[in-house]
Scaffold this active site. Structure first.
Site, PDB file in Angstrom:
ATOM      1  N   TRP A 137       0.843  -1.201   0.000  1.00  8.59           N
ATOM      2  CA  TRP A 137       0.000   0.000   0.000  1.00  8.59           C
ATOM      3  C   TRP A 137       0.879   1.253   0.000  1.00  8.59           C
ATOM      4  CZ3 TRP A 137      -3.747   1.561   4.607  1.00  8.59           C
ATOM      5  CH2 TRP A 137      -4.483   2.697   4.238  1.00  8.59           C
TER       6      TRP A 137
ATOM      7  N   TYR B  54      -4.313   1.102  -4.962  1.00  8.95           N
ATOM      8  CA  TYR B  54      -3.130   1.695  -4.331  1.00  8.95           C
ATOM      9  C   TYR B  54      -2.398   2.540  -5.376  1.00  8.95           C
ATOM     10  CZ  TYR B  54      -3.765  -1.698  -0.510  1.00  8.95           C
ATOM     11  OH  TYR B  54      -4.257  -2.449   0.533  1.00  8.95           O
TER      12      TYR B  54
END
Length: 324
Positions: A17, A52
């Site tokens: 992430w 992401y």
């Protein structure tokens, strides 16, 4: 073993992430160096998502893997958060197929190892047609396995009633202990892999923050501190920041000699045999290697486990336990 997939993975994976965005400044060269260092050290599990950095994380992973020879790591991604609004009606077979096609392109893969429904609305778990759509994608060869990423224990327990659900990703750390009460045992019984995310409570459990620490405008630890953008449990594990700082000071004396608080926190998670893999993030090679080294720490003594439990019960439990 990663549940019933037949794949063996190491205890520490790479949570991607942070290299995509929402964690302040990132540098692609440094992010790629972190991934390379982790893979060189034997890491074999990477977790990402199609949102992401709007796919940037997936594309970075593809670039790194193209530069390498040898066995390809297990790469898990997620789908569902591209919906403009989280409603069950958005989880159609057509949408799921389109999101997965996009991830296939981003990751430059013919088949995705694992696709997880990305924290869908609770009601989605009561719609078998969503899971049937995932089964069709397996049959079509677009994905090998599917699972779910959940916010709540109740969602995890419902998800594993579906026989095709191979894995559940859930928040579990020293500050979020409820999954170990019932869900972990049920996952073991059904041979479902457990991926632990937010293992360091968004960095709180590194012990590097203080009352005066400031976070960048584009860092969720600033813009989502009260759940403004997504579930507040994803930021500092849902623990009020100041409460977490006090608890961290009580944990510091428990750190083994030669280790860090972050490594203690990761080793604590690995003490539960239900956990298949933990996915801390890393923005640089040093961080990535320190995370992997946590798996090499000796088992924590009973006295340490009891002390962690006391801190949780006295400081943290009232704020988080029944919420997730």
């Amino acid at each position: 073993m990663f549940g019933r997939t037949g794949r063996q993975v190491g205890e520490i994976g790479f949570g991607a992430w942070a290299i995509g965005g929402a964690w302040g400044r990132t540098d692609d060269a440094e992010s790629m160096a972190a991934l390379h260092a982790a893979l060189d050290a034997g890491l074999d599990f990477i977790d990402t998502a199609d949102v992401y950095g709007d796919g940037h994380s997936e594309r970075l992973i593809a670039r790194v893997l193209k530069e390498r020879d040898g066995p390809r790591p297990f790469v898990a991604t997620k789908a569902g958060r591209r919906l403009p609004k989280q409603v069950v009606e958005g989880y159609t077979a057509q949408n799921l197929s389109a999101w997965i096609e996009r991830s296939l392109r981003n990751l430059e893969a013919d088949t995705l190892d694992l696709v997880q429904l990305h924290c869908p609305p609770t009601d989605a778990y009561y719609h078998p047609e969503i899971f049937e759509a995932m089964e069709r994608l397996v049959e079509q060869g677009k994905i090998r396995h599917y699972g779910v990423s959940v916010e709540r224990v109740e969602e995890a327990l419902k998800a594993i009633e579906y026989p095709g659900v191979a894995s559940v990703q859930i928040i579990f750390n020293m500050f979020r202990q409820r999954p170990a009460e019932l869900f972990f045992r049920q996952a073991q019984r059904r041979n479902v892999a457990v991926i632990v995310r937010v293992p360091l409570a968004s960095g709180l459990l590194t012990g590097k923050f203080g009352p005066d620490t400031t976070f960048a405008e584009d860092d969720h630890r600033r813009f989502n501190r009260h759940g403004e953008a997504f579930d507040v449990g994803e930021t500092f594990a849902g623990v009020p920041y100041e409460v977490g700082l006090v608890a961290v000071e009580k944990l510091r004396p428990l750190v083994p000699e030669g280790a860090t608080l972050a490594q203690l926190a990761l080793r604590w998670i690995l003490m539960d045999e239900a956990v298949s893999v933990v996915i801390p993030g890393a923005k640089n090679p040093q961080q990535a290697l320190a995370n992997i080294a946590a798996a090499g720490l000796p088992p924590l003594p009973a006295s340490t486990m009891e002390a962690v439990q006391r801190v949780y019960d006295e400081d943290i439990r009232p704020h988080v336990h029944q919420r997730w």
